[in-house]
Design an enzyme around this catalytic site. Structure first.
Site, PDB file in Angstrom:
ATOM      1  N   PHE A  52       0.848  -1.190   0.000  1.00 27.66           N
ATOM      2  CA  PHE A  52       0.000   0.000   0.000  1.00 27.66           C
ATOM      3  C   PHE A  52       0.883   1.240   0.000  1.00 27.66           C
ATOM      4  CE2 PHE A  52      -2.689   3.215   2.222  1.00 27.66           C
ATOM      5  CZ  PHE A  52      -3.659   3.323   1.240  1.00 27.66           C
ATOM      6  N   TYR A  54       1.195   5.258   0.051  1.00 28.47           N
ATOM      7  CA  TYR A  54       0.425   6.431   0.464  1.00 28.47           C
ATOM      8  C   TYR A  54       1.277   7.688   0.543  1.00 28.47           C
ATOM      9  CZ  TYR A  54       2.607   5.254   4.924  1.00 28.47           C
ATOM     10  OH  TYR A  54       3.529   4.952   5.910  1.00 28.47           O
ATOM     11  N   GLY A  55       2.609   7.532   0.413  1.00 22.23           N
ATOM     12  CA  GLY A  55       3.514   8.674   0.514  1.00 22.23           C
ATOM     13  C   GLY A  55       4.565   8.634  -0.574  1.00 22.23           C
ATOM     14  N   SER A  56       5.828   8.528  -0.176  1.00 28.44           N
ATOM     15  CA  SER A  56       6.920   8.610  -1.142  1.00 28.44           C
ATOM     16  C   SER A  56       6.951   7.446  -2.121  1.00 28.44           C
ATOM     17  CB  SER A  56       8.268   8.700  -0.415  1.00 28.44           C
ATOM     18  OG  SER A  56       8.520   7.525   0.338  1.00 28.44           O
ATOM     19  N   GLU A 129      12.798   1.490   3.781  1.00 28.72           N
ATOM     20  CA  GLU A 129      11.839   1.988   4.759  1.00 28.72           C
ATOM     21  C   GLU A 129      12.205   1.694   6.213  1.00 28.72           C
ATOM     22  OE1 GLU A 129       9.150   3.853   4.068  1.00 28.72           O
ATOM     23  OE2 GLU A 129       9.714   3.861   1.959  1.00 28.72           O
TER      24      GLU A 129
END
Length: 231
Positions: A52, A54-56, A129
């Site tokens: 999923f 949602y950002g970078s 991450e």
């Protein structure tokens, strides 16, 4: 969109990487392999592996994306609640990064890991991450809705007990941080700009991020004017 690449450029500045904080324990190659294997074994079902975004990950994927689809993550929302003293911040001027936190819902995209090298792609994702076993940005499986179908996807979610978790902050406070913080990888303003741009390109309007981009743009321009006036 008030925040533009030209305005972002005014917030960018060269920053020397100060390195990890004292006491920092990095992930080893074995840690990444073990974490990837644990995540794959902990899946509820076989089939494609989805992440999923949602950002970078929307504008800088960590692997070659085999397929991308619109998705909604119920029970989660994106928020700037991950404190950074490196990368896009410094110990003297910490930055903020997006993380999934409990409550509400989040609109984003699911990205499918390539086959047959899904494990290698997952390890590459984790390397980007997750920097420490004690990370506040925890990888976990969540349920997302893709075209009305419930799908399991890997997401990076806030550990509210983590040292880097800030909790809720007023939007004015967040905007102030995003307008001023920068590290050796770039500014928080750039991170915000690229994320909002990536969402907009996919037809996703995040109300809070939309407010933030306007507030950050205004703060950067005001600060720039003050600097010009003081010369």
């Amino acid at each position: 969109m008030q925040l533009t690449s030209e305005i972002v450029a005014k917030a960018n500045r060269p920053v020397v990487d100060s390195g990890p904080t004292p006491g920092f324990v990095p992930m080893t190659d074995g840690d990444y392999e073990a974490l990837a294997d644990d995540l794959l074994e902990g899946r509820a079902s076989d089939g494609p592996v989805w992440v999923f975004a949602y950002g970078s990950l929307l504008w800088k994927p960590a692997f070659e994306v085999a397929e991308e689809r619109y998705a909604i993550a119920p029970g989660w929302h994106r928020a700037f609640r991950l404190r950074l003293t490196r990368w896009r911040g410094t110990p003297e001027c910490p930055g903020l990064m997006l993380v999934l936190d409990r409550g509400g819902q989040c609109k984003g995209m699911v990205q499918r890991l390539p086959e047959p090298n899904g494990r290698d792609a997952l390890i590459a994702l984790l390397r980007r991450e997750v920097s420490s076993p004690a990370t506040t940005n925890k990888p976990r499986w969540i349920a997302v809705n893709v075209a009305g179908v419930r799908v399991q996807a890997l997401a990076f979610c806030a550990d509210r007990a983590g040292l880097a978790y800030t909790g809720y902050q007023p939007i004015e406070t967040v905007a102030g941080v995003l307008a001023t913080a920068a590290g050796h990888l770039g500014s928080c303003a750039e991170y915000l700009y690229r994320t909002v741009e990536g969402l907009e390109q996919r037809g996703i309007r995040d109300h809070r991020l939309w407010l933030l981009q306007a507030m950050v743009a205004q703060r950067i321009l005001a600060s720039n004017q003050q600097q010009i006036g003081s010369v």
